[in-house]
Design a protein around this motif. Structure first.
Motif, PDB file in Angstrom:
ATOM      1  N   HIS A  74       0.859  -1.179   0.000  1.00 13.44           N
ATOM      2  CA  HIS A  74       0.000   0.000   0.000  1.00 13.44           C
ATOM      3  C   HIS A  74       0.898   1.232   0.000  1.00 13.44           C
ATOM      4  O   HIS A  74       2.143   1.102  -0.030  1.00 13.44           O
ATOM      5  N   ALA A  75       0.299   2.428   0.020  1.00 14.38           N
ATOM      6  CA  ALA A  75       1.068   3.658  -0.122  1.00 14.38           C
ATOM      7  C   ALA A  75       2.092   3.840   0.996  1.00 14.38           C
ATOM      8  O   ALA A  75       3.249   4.219   0.742  1.00 14.38           O
ATOM      9  N   ILE A  76       1.695   3.575   2.238  1.00 18.19           N
ATOM     10  CA  ILE A  76       2.620   3.755   3.362  1.00 18.19           C
ATOM     11  C   ILE A  76       3.787   2.774   3.258  1.00 18.19           C
ATOM     12  O   ILE A  76       4.955   3.146   3.482  1.00 18.19           O
ATOM     13  N   ASP A  77       3.491   1.527   2.883  1.00 19.52           N
ATOM     14  CA  ASP A  77       4.551   0.540   2.686  1.00 19.52           C
ATOM     15  C   ASP A  77       5.505   1.000   1.591  1.00 19.52           C
ATOM     16  O   ASP A  77       6.728   0.842   1.717  1.00 19.52           O
ATOM     17  N   GLY A  78       4.946   1.581   0.533  1.00 22.33           N
ATOM     18  CA  GLY A  78       5.779   2.079  -0.557  1.00 22.33           C
ATOM     19  C   GLY A  78       6.697   3.197  -0.096  1.00 22.33           C
ATOM     20  O   GLY A  78       7.890   3.218  -0.452  1.00 22.33           O
ATOM     21  N   LEU A  79       6.181   4.141   0.689  1.00 20.79           N
ATOM     22  CA  LEU A  79       7.008   5.247   1.198  1.00 20.79           C
ATOM     23  C   LEU A  79       8.150   4.731   2.068  1.00 20.79           C
ATOM     24  O   LEU A  79       9.306   5.144   1.924  1.00 20.79           O
ATOM     25  N   VAL A  80       7.824   3.810   2.979  1.00 19.64           N
ATOM     26  CA  VAL A  80       8.837   3.263   3.885  1.00 19.64           C
ATOM     27  C   VAL A  80       9.916   2.523   3.105  1.00 19.64           C
ATOM     28  O   VAL A  80      11.124   2.709   3.347  1.00 19.64           O
ATOM     29  N   ARG A  81       9.495   1.715   2.142  1.00 16.60           N
ATOM     30  CA  ARG A  81      10.470   0.940   1.368  1.00 16.60           C
ATOM     31  C   ARG A  81      11.313   1.825   0.463  1.00 16.60           C
ATOM     32  O   ARG A  81      12.507   1.558   0.264  1.00 16.60           O
ATOM     33  N   MET A  82      10.721   2.867  -0.088  1.00 14.24           N
ATOM     34  CA  MET A  82      11.502   3.788  -0.927  1.00 14.24           C
ATOM     35  C   MET A  82      12.632   4.428  -0.124  1.00 14.24           C
ATOM     36  O   MET A  82      13.776   4.497  -0.577  1.00 14.24           O
ATOM     37  N   ARG A  84      13.935   3.323   2.731  1.00 12.43           N
ATOM     38  CA  ARG A  84      14.849   2.302   3.228  1.00 12.43           C
ATOM     39  C   ARG A  84      15.753   1.764   2.116  1.00 12.43           C
ATOM     40  O   ARG A  84      16.958   1.558   2.318  1.00 12.43           O
ATOM     41  N   GLU A  85      15.174   1.505   0.936  1.00 20.71           N
ATOM     42  CA  GLU A  85      15.920   0.855  -0.135  1.00 20.71           C
ATOM     43  C   GLU A  85      16.643   1.829  -1.059  1.00 20.71           C
ATOM     44  O   GLU A  85      17.679   1.489  -1.637  1.00 20.71           O
ATOM     45  N   GLU A  86      16.102   3.048  -1.219  1.00 20.43           N
ATOM     46  CA  GLU A  86      16.675   3.980  -2.194  1.00 20.43           C
ATOM     47  C   GLU A  86      17.145   5.290  -1.585  1.00 20.43           C
ATOM     48  O   GLU A  86      17.719   6.126  -2.280  1.00 20.43           O
ATOM     49  N   GLY A  87      16.871   5.499  -0.283  1.00 16.91           N
ATOM     50  CA  GLY A  87      17.290   6.740   0.362  1.00 16.91           C
ATOM     51  C   GLY A  87      16.184   7.784   0.332  1.00 16.91           C
ATOM     52  O   GLY A  87      15.255   7.712  -0.473  1.00 16.91           O
ATOM     53  N   PHE A  88      16.309   8.765   1.214  1.00 15.43           N
ATOM     54  CA  PHE A  88      15.286   9.806   1.335  1.00 15.43           C
ATOM     55  C   PHE A  88      15.130  10.600   0.039  1.00 15.43           C
ATOM     56  O   PHE A  88      14.023  11.025  -0.310  1.00 15.43           O
ATOM     57  N   ALA A  89      16.230  10.791  -0.690  1.00 18.54           N
ATOM     58  CA  ALA A  89      16.187  11.583  -1.922  1.00 18.54           C
ATOM     59  C   ALA A  89      15.278  10.955  -2.970  1.00 18.54           C
ATOM     60  O   ALA A  89      14.801  11.656  -3.879  1.00 18.54           O
ATOM     61  N   SER A  90      15.012   9.637  -2.849  1.00 21.96           N
ATOM     62  CA  SER A  90      14.159   8.970  -3.831  1.00 21.96           C
ATOM     63  C   SER A  90      12.734   9.509  -3.816  1.00 21.96           C
ATOM     64  O   SER A  90      12.010   9.399  -4.807  1.00 21.96           O
ATOM     65  N   LEU A  91      12.308  10.101  -2.690  1.00 22.68           N
ATOM     66  CA  LEU A  91      10.964  10.661  -2.595  1.00 22.68           C
ATOM     67  C   LEU A  91      10.771  11.841  -3.538  1.00 22.68           C
ATOM     68  O   LEU A  91       9.638  12.207  -3.854  1.00 22.68           O
ATOM     69  N   PHE A  92      11.883  12.427  -3.971  1.00 22.75           N
ATOM     70  CA  PHE A  92      11.801  13.592  -4.849  1.00 22.75           C
ATOM     71  C   PHE A  92      12.417  13.322  -6.215  1.00 22.75           C
ATOM     72  O   PHE A  92      12.813  14.242  -6.919  1.00 22.75           O
ATOM     73  N   ARG A  93      12.448  12.056  -6.577  1.00 21.81           N
ATOM     74  CA  ARG A  93      12.906  11.686  -7.918  1.00 21.81           C
ATOM     75  C   ARG A  93      11.898  12.208  -8.935  1.00 21.81           C
ATOM     76  O   ARG A  93      10.694  12.009  -8.793  1.00 21.81           O
ATOM     77  N   GLY A  94      12.382  12.875  -9.954  1.00 18.49           N
ATOM     78  CA  GLY A  94      11.491  13.432 -10.966  1.00 18.49           C
ATOM     79  C   GLY A  94      10.721  14.644 -10.502  1.00 18.49           C
ATOM     80  O   GLY A  94       9.703  15.006 -11.097  1.00 18.49           O
TER      81      GLY A  94
END
Length: 219
Positions: A74-82, A84-94
């Motif tokens: 779900h969305a929260i799981d996606g945020l946490v995994r992003m 954890r797996e890709e770093g905080f900067a991944s939230l602002f990719r694109g």
């Protein structure tokens, strides 16, 4: 989640700016509306970027081979995994194409709606009622879909890819491979989605403002 972050920010900032810069009963000029809607769209694009990435990824997952799927629960799981797996900067990719798209969307949608509504009230015998709101919002949806189509294509490809590629390189590559027609790929399904969404949004917003003004004693 996307609507709570992106739409709430852009609509809220836009309406607040209109109130701040409105002089008496006269509406802000069209260039002023463009500037206000662009500012609110840019801020909304930044606020809604993490949820937008999740939206794109979760929609594209089914089209990927099983081994490449992210399988967010779900969305929260996606945020946490992003994070954890890709770093905080991944939230602002694109975030730049997304914010650019948000600027174009908000300017073409909100500003054009206000202009269409004003012109309908001025040049026709229509009143400030649900029929005018429907007509103006339908026209605004058409404009917004057309203006945002190229950026939508770029944004979707940037957010869904697993490789890092600059926007200039991406645009050059897809133009060479697909021609300029890529800018309007998916226009019809986009309008089928955005048209009713724009109509529902503005008709609800007009009724909300009407109730709000009554409660505050403005009318």
């Amino acid at each position: 989640m996307r609507q709570l972050t992106y739409s709430t920010t852009r609509f809220g900032v836009y309406e607040e700016l209109k109130e701040v810069f409105q002089q008496g009963t006269s509406q802000p000029s069209f260039p002023a509306l463009i500037a206000m809607s662009s500012t609110s769209g840019f801020l909304g694009g930044i606020a809604g970027n993490p949820a937008d990435i999740l939206n794109v990824r979760m929609q594209n997952d089914a089209a990927l081979p099983a081994a490449e799927r992210r399988n967010y629960k779900h969305a929260i799981d996606g945020l946490v995994r992003m994070v954890r797996e890709e770093g905080f900067a991944s939230l602002f990719r694109g975030v730049w194409p997304n914010s650019t798209r948000a600027v174009l969307m908000t300017a073409s949608q909100l500003a054009s709606y206000d202009v269409f509504k004003k012109e309908l009230l001025t040049r026709t015998k229509m009143n400030d009622d649900i029929y005018t709101h429907f007509t103006a919002s339908l026209m605004a949806g058409f404009v917004a879909t057309t203006v945002c189509s190229p950026v939508d294509v770029i944004k979707t490809r940037v957010m869904s890819t697993r490789t890092k590629e600059s926007i200039v390189t991406l645009v050059t590559r897809i133009t060479a491979n697909e021609g300029l027609i890529w800018m309007f790929k998916g226009w019809v399904p986009s309008f089928v989605r955005l048209g009713p969404h724009t109509i529902a949004t503005f008709m609800f917003l007009e009724q909300h403002k009407k109730v709000y003004r009554k409660l505050r004693g403005y009318e």
